[in-house]
Enzyme design. Structure first.
Site, PDB file in Angstrom:
ATOM      1  N   GLY B 297      64.816  15.339   9.381  1.00 26.99           N
ATOM      2  CA  GLY B 297      65.374  14.009   9.089  1.00 26.99           C
ATOM      3  C   GLY B 297      64.265  13.059   8.680  1.00 26.99           C
ATOM      4  N   SER B 298      64.463  11.776   9.011  1.00 26.03           N
ATOM      5  CA  SER B 298      63.585  10.729   8.468  1.00 26.03           C
ATOM      6  C   SER B 298      62.140  10.793   8.948  1.00 26.03           C
ATOM      7  CB  SER B 298      64.161   9.360   8.808  1.00 26.03           C
ATOM      8  OG  SER B 298      65.410   9.238   8.195  1.00 26.03           O
ATOM      9  N   ILE B 299      61.834  11.518  10.024  1.00 28.21           N
ATOM     10  CA  ILE B 299      60.415  11.597  10.430  1.00 28.21           C
ATOM     11  C   ILE B 299      59.603  12.342   9.376  1.00 28.21           C
ATOM     12  CG2 ILE B 299      60.612  11.310  12.945  1.00 28.21           C
ATOM     13  CD1 ILE B 299      60.500  14.378  13.193  1.00 28.21           C
TER      14      ILE B 299
END
Lengths: 84, 581
Positions: B297-299
């Site tokens: 995801g966004s990490i």
């Protein structure tokens, strides 16, 4: 002459036997001490394991917070000293 | 005519001669017999008789040097051995098997039927119970049953119980390493057995041999880990709290020194106690920090941003149009989290506000080949070589197998599988000036307390320039100051990091789940001189699922307490420098 020779022979034989008997006695003592040492080492190991278990951080945390009522100091209560 | 006297004398002489001959023959025969017997004993039977004699006055003592111990970086014991006894029997020597089985089962807390079947066996050797407690062995000894024997054995013991169990692992009944470093370093840790021949007397007591037979002089080698017991405990404590609070399926937390790649903590929830590993589900024995891969995801966005800045296609203040919350790639429409509608955003704000469309725009400027190259350089899609078993390499397809949507999906952390270890290693590279360090869990090997092998820090490669690293640190500081990661802020310290809320892919429905998320936060502190990189991943939290809210507070607490423990002063406290002179 023969008598003197016999005395020397007897003394020599006794010294030889005595040293052997002494060596065997020492080895028995040594084995007993070794056994005792191993037993003490075993107990020491059990105590070390117990100490490690008692130093469990989870246990210390519970003791500190619940039994002693300790709390963490705020950042402003702290002073850091570096030694140069 | 001879006189009778002469005749008598002649007869006597003849008689004497005969007797002498007879006696000589007898002596000769006796001598021959003696020589034959001597030949038989001294020559023909020599070897056998020597062997029999040795057996009578020599005994072989088996000395077992136990399995090596495992320590944390400050020499706190994580795995050791205790001497216990195992009980075996020769069933033929047990007169009343039913009574013996009943008594043994009661003393050893075993099933009476199982014990009865063992003592009724036709074999000459059966184990009754391996590695009994001291109390059990003593109880059985007091029973005075015939046919039973006791043999001393070493049992592995983990005094800190669940602490770092996923890293340390455990051993089987015969002390063979089955998981964790116990498995990976089995050849180093395994104990040795030495045989020593000693003289014994008529009573079987050992005599002579004043050599040291004590077991304390271990021949085994000990292992020192990079794990810090206190930081490991802190990570486990706060991870567990987060998992319980959000009723999540599981959680992983890793704390790393970004400059060396040393892992201070690798925590997993649910935990297991390696002293009783068989009582736990085998699923808990795994170490998801290294063996599971997830869509991050966004990490993952910082990797894309760092690649774009480093390759010169974008700067932190460059602006990108974020399509007011809806962007179509082919027939697929991509939106923002929480239905945000962003217009023009700088690269810095794209990361701070975690815009998916902004990340796609950055990736499009970078291009597939460039993005792939940077992703590989950051260590994704390959094993790091950490000294732990079962490391996964993650999933990363080469650009020739990407679809029209792949570049977009990868830019916000989908269509790619990464392990938590890969993710924190990549974030450490951003934090430490751009160097990808090999993650390490082992510090060294000791023999009799002296180091015989060490595992020094290893630079894999420079991934981004120092300038890019500094720019990325500023970008990631904004995430915590003004963006999605505000709940990860640590009072008194500058923190840089990134939140992640990844929808989990459901292989049954072949679509992304609407309820199952992977909530994460990865960051480092103090931002400008990082001492710690910390990653927290919470799998399938309930209630809320935003990475900043679920994983952020756990990150904050782990980082705060670990920095305090490492003596890194906060901005709020008084610091004095005392000159010894």
């Amino acid at each position: 002459m023969i008598l003197l020779f016999s005395v020397f022979f007897m003394v020599g034989a006794l010294a030889f036997v005595w040293s052997n008997v002494k060596m065997i006695k020492f080895s028995y003592d040594y084995q007993a001490l070794l056994h005792e040492r191993n037993e003490l080492l075993r107990k020491n190991q059990i105590l070390k394991v117990e100490r490690e278990s008692l130093q469990s951080l989870n246990r210390i945390r519970v003791l500190a917070r619940e039994e002693l009522g300790l709390i963490e100091p705020a950042n402003t209560d702290r002073v850091t000293i570096f030694l140069k | 005519m001879t006189s009778p006297k002469k005749h008598l004398a002649k007869t006597f002489r003849t008689d004497i001669r005969v007797r002498l001959i007879l006696v000589s023959v007898l002596f000769g025969l006796f001598g021959l017999g003696l020589v034959s017997r001597l030949f038989y004993l001294q020559v023909y039977m020599h070897n056998e008789l020597v062997a029999r004699s040795d057996k009578q006055y020599l005994s072989t003592v088996k000395i077992y040097y136990g399995r090596g111990e495992i320590f944390d970086r400050n020499m706190n014991q994580l795995a050791t051995n205790i001497e216990v006894e195992s009980i075996f029997a020769n069933p033929a020597d047990i007169p009343n098997k039913v009574i013996a089985a009943r008594e043994l089962a009661r003393a050893l807390n075993l099933d009476p039927k199982t014990v009865l079947s063992r003592v009724s066996s036709k074999k000459h050797f059966v184990w009754i119970k391996r590695k009994c407690s001291l109390k059990e062995a003593e109880t059985v000894r007091r029973l005075g049953l015939s046919g039973l024997s006791f043999v001393p054995e070493h049992k592995r013991f983990y005094p800190k119980r669940e602490l770092a169990a996923g890293v340390v692992g455990f051993v089987g009944m015969d002390n063979q390493g089955l998981a964790g470093v116990e498995h990976h370093f089995h050849q180093v840790l395994k104990g040795t057995t030495r045989l020593k021949v000693m003289e014994k007397d008529a009573l079987g007591r050992q005599v002579g041999a004043f050599n040291d037979l004590s077991r304390s002089q271990s021949q085994s080698r000990d292992l020192v880990l990079t794990i810090d017991e206190v930081i490991q405990f802190t990570a486990e404590y706060h991870l567990k709290k987060a998992v319980e609070k959000y009723r999540a399926k599981s959680g992983t937390a890793i704390v790393m020194d970004p400059s060396t790649g040393e892992i201070y903590a690798l925590a997993t929830v649910p935990q297991y106690n390696p002293n009783q590993y068989a009582s736990y589900s085998p699923k808990t024995w795994k170490n998801p920090g290294v063996s599971n891969s997830y869509e991050p995801g966004s990490i993952f966005k910082p990797v894309v941003a760092a690649a774009a800045i480093d390759s010169g296609v974008a700067r932190p203040q460059d602006i990108f149009f974020c399509e007011n919350g809806e962007f179509k790639i082919g027939s697929v429409s991509i939106g923002e989290a929480s239905d945000h509608k962003f217009g023009w955003l700088t690269l810095q704000n794209i990361i701070a506000k975690s815009s998916n469309i902004g990340a796609i725009k950055i990736a499009q400027q970078l291009g597939s080949q460039n993005l792939f190259r940077y992703i590989r350089d950051f260590g994704f899609g390959q094993r790091s070589g950490i000294n732990l078993p079962g490391e996964a390499e993650g999933q990363l397809r080469s650009p020739d197998r990407w679809t029209q949507l792949s570049l977009a999906s990868i830019s916000f952390g989908h269509e790619i599988g990464v392990t938590p270890l890969q993710m924190i290693t990549a974030m450490s590279a951003i934090a430490n000036g751009g160097k990808l360090m090999q993650p390490r869990i082992t510090k060294g090997v000791l023999k009799e307390g002296q180091p015989v092998r060490s595992f020094p820090p290893r630079l894999i490669k420079r991934v981004i320039s120092e300038k890019t690293s500094k720019q990325m640190i500023d970008v990631l500081k904004t995430v915590v100051k003004e963006g999605t990661g505000q709940e990860a802020a640590v009072e008194g310290y500058d923190v840089a990091g990134k939140t992640g809320t990844a929808q989990k892919y459901n292989s049954e429905t072949q679509s992304y789940s609407k309820s199952d998320y992977m909530s994460s936060f990865v960051g480092f502190a103090p931002a400008d001189a990082p001492r710690l990189a910390v990653l927290v991943m919470i799998d399938e939290p309930r209630g809320t699922y935003w990475g900043g809210s679920v994983a952020g507070p756990a990150f904050r607490e782990i980082t705060r307490q670990s920095l305090r423990y490492l003596g890194v002063p906060s901005k709020e406290e008084r610091v004095y420098i005392l000159d010894r002179a």
